[in-house]
Design a protein around this motif. Structure first.
Motif: not given
Length: 382
Positions: A162, A166, A170, A173-177, A326, A333, A336-337
């Motif tokens: 994760v 970003r 993408p 990809c998981a993410w926190y941004d 994850r 998908e 994603r936050e």
């Protein structure tokens, strides 16, 4: 008749470990259902997962980590490789970020495996080593690049990860941004509302994704306020106080200098105070400054630095939770936050006391050195 014993001299018998059989029997559920509920499988309802977790806590159930590793192939560990040589690698609030990751991992009965690197090359080498040695089930990738070799490697190896940020690709990809582009747009609009019409922008590290996002936010702010893009008002990367001094001097040396400067990172923004002192200017009145990061040093400036601050502990917690989900099989998908930074409304910005022309006269009178005419190769994105 033997006397009654009133005390004991031997060791207290060890309490029997609560097993998954005990938990299943207590809940009248199958062992499989209890196991899948404890491990967060999505085919178990949230109601059942909560019921099982509460009963496990109440009964004192703790899984045997080595048995779980044999059964599932997981070591129940989150991996994190930090590069201490990065421009913000020694930030005091790095401890808050790690505390957030550790707290969330602990609540889920996971651990944190941490390694520190001294370069981009070392960072990737350490990451590969942790994967080869099966030291972690997945990884948090902080400070993402526009082209990120770590994400490329883990994606190709089918290892969960994760992003804290970003990246330009993408896929998978998981993410926190944090939406720092929104912060930059907001800063431009705040300054415009105060009366500023020439607003400079000093970029951060060109290779990082955050820089592209913050530049785009600045451009969107100009557009929203009806201000034309001005390439001469955008300076290339400045990541520390000395580079911030050079960027500020170059902007103020323009024939029509900005009355306000927006910095992508706080450490560079601190350099504006030294330039203002040289010129006899007052930050917040004669020259407005807004930045991003919320570093503690900003509160020590006089006036204090107006900046956007991030709750790094919360970020660490969210990243750990997303990574565990994850690892358990949820699609990237769906993980994603985007959060928002908090504006610290301090004294380094205000209504302009000088016009751009008056500011230029002061600069010329004091003959401050410049770093050449500022140029930007990315402003065409505006």
């Amino acid at each position: 008749m033997s006397p009654t014993k009133t005390g004991t001299t031997g060791p207290t018998p060890r309490k029997r470990r609560v097993t998954i059989d005990d938990l299943a029997g207590h809940l009248n559920l199958t062992k499989s259902t209890v196991s899948r509920a404890l491990n967060g499988y999505t085919d178990i309802s949230e109601t059942t997962r909560l019921r099982v977790r509460r009963a496990a806590d109440a009964m004192g159930y703790r899984p045997l980590s080595h048995a779980q590793a044999i059964r599932t192939g997981r070591v129940r560990s989150i991996g994190l490789v930090l590069q201490v040589s990065e421009h913000d690698g020694h930030r005091p609030f790095l401890a808050e970020f790690l505390a957030g990751v550790s707290a969330a991992a602990s609540r889920a009965d996971w651990t944190l495996t941490l390694a520190t690197a001294s370069s981009d090359e070392d960072k990737l080498t350490l990451l590969r080593g942790l994967c080869d040695q099966n030291k972690a089930d997945g990884f948090i990738l902080p400070r993402t690049g526009q082209q990120d070799a770590r994400a490329d490697f883990l994606r190709a190896a089918n290892i969960p990860f994760v992003l804290y940020g970003r990246t330009s690709n993408p896929e998978g990809c998981a993410w926190y941004d944090i939406a720092s582009e929104d912060s930059m747009k907001d800063a431009v609009c705040r300054l415009h509302a105060l009366g500023h019409r020439r607003i400079g922008f000093v970029q951060g590290g060109a290779a990082y994704m955050y820089n592209a996002l913050r530049l785009s936010g600045y451009c969107e702010g100009l557009k929203a306020c009806g201000l034309p893009p001005a390439p001469e008002l955008v300076r290339p990367a400045a990541l520390n106080r000395a580079e911030g001094v050079a960027a500020t001097r170059a902007l103020l040396a323009l024939d029509t200098p900005p009355t306000a400067i927006l910095f992508a990172v706080d450490r560079a923004a601190l350099g504006a105070w030294a330039v203002a002192d040289d010129l006899g200017l007052t930050i917040g009145r004669d020259l407005s400054v807004i930045s991003y990061d919320g570093i503690p040093e900003g509160a020590l400036m006089r006036p204090q630095l107006s900046t956007f601050s991030v709750d790094t502990r919360h970020a660490g917690e969210r990243l750990a939770n997303l990574l565990i989900r994850r690892i358990r099989g949820e699609a990237p998908e769906a993980l994603r936050e985007i959060g928002q930074a908090t504006f610290l409304d301090r004294g380094s910005h205000g209504k302009p006391a000088l016009t751009s022309e008056q500011l230029s006269d002061i600069v010329r009178a004091n003959s401050i050195p410049t770093g050449g005419n500022p140029t930007c190769h990315s402003i065409e994105n505006c």
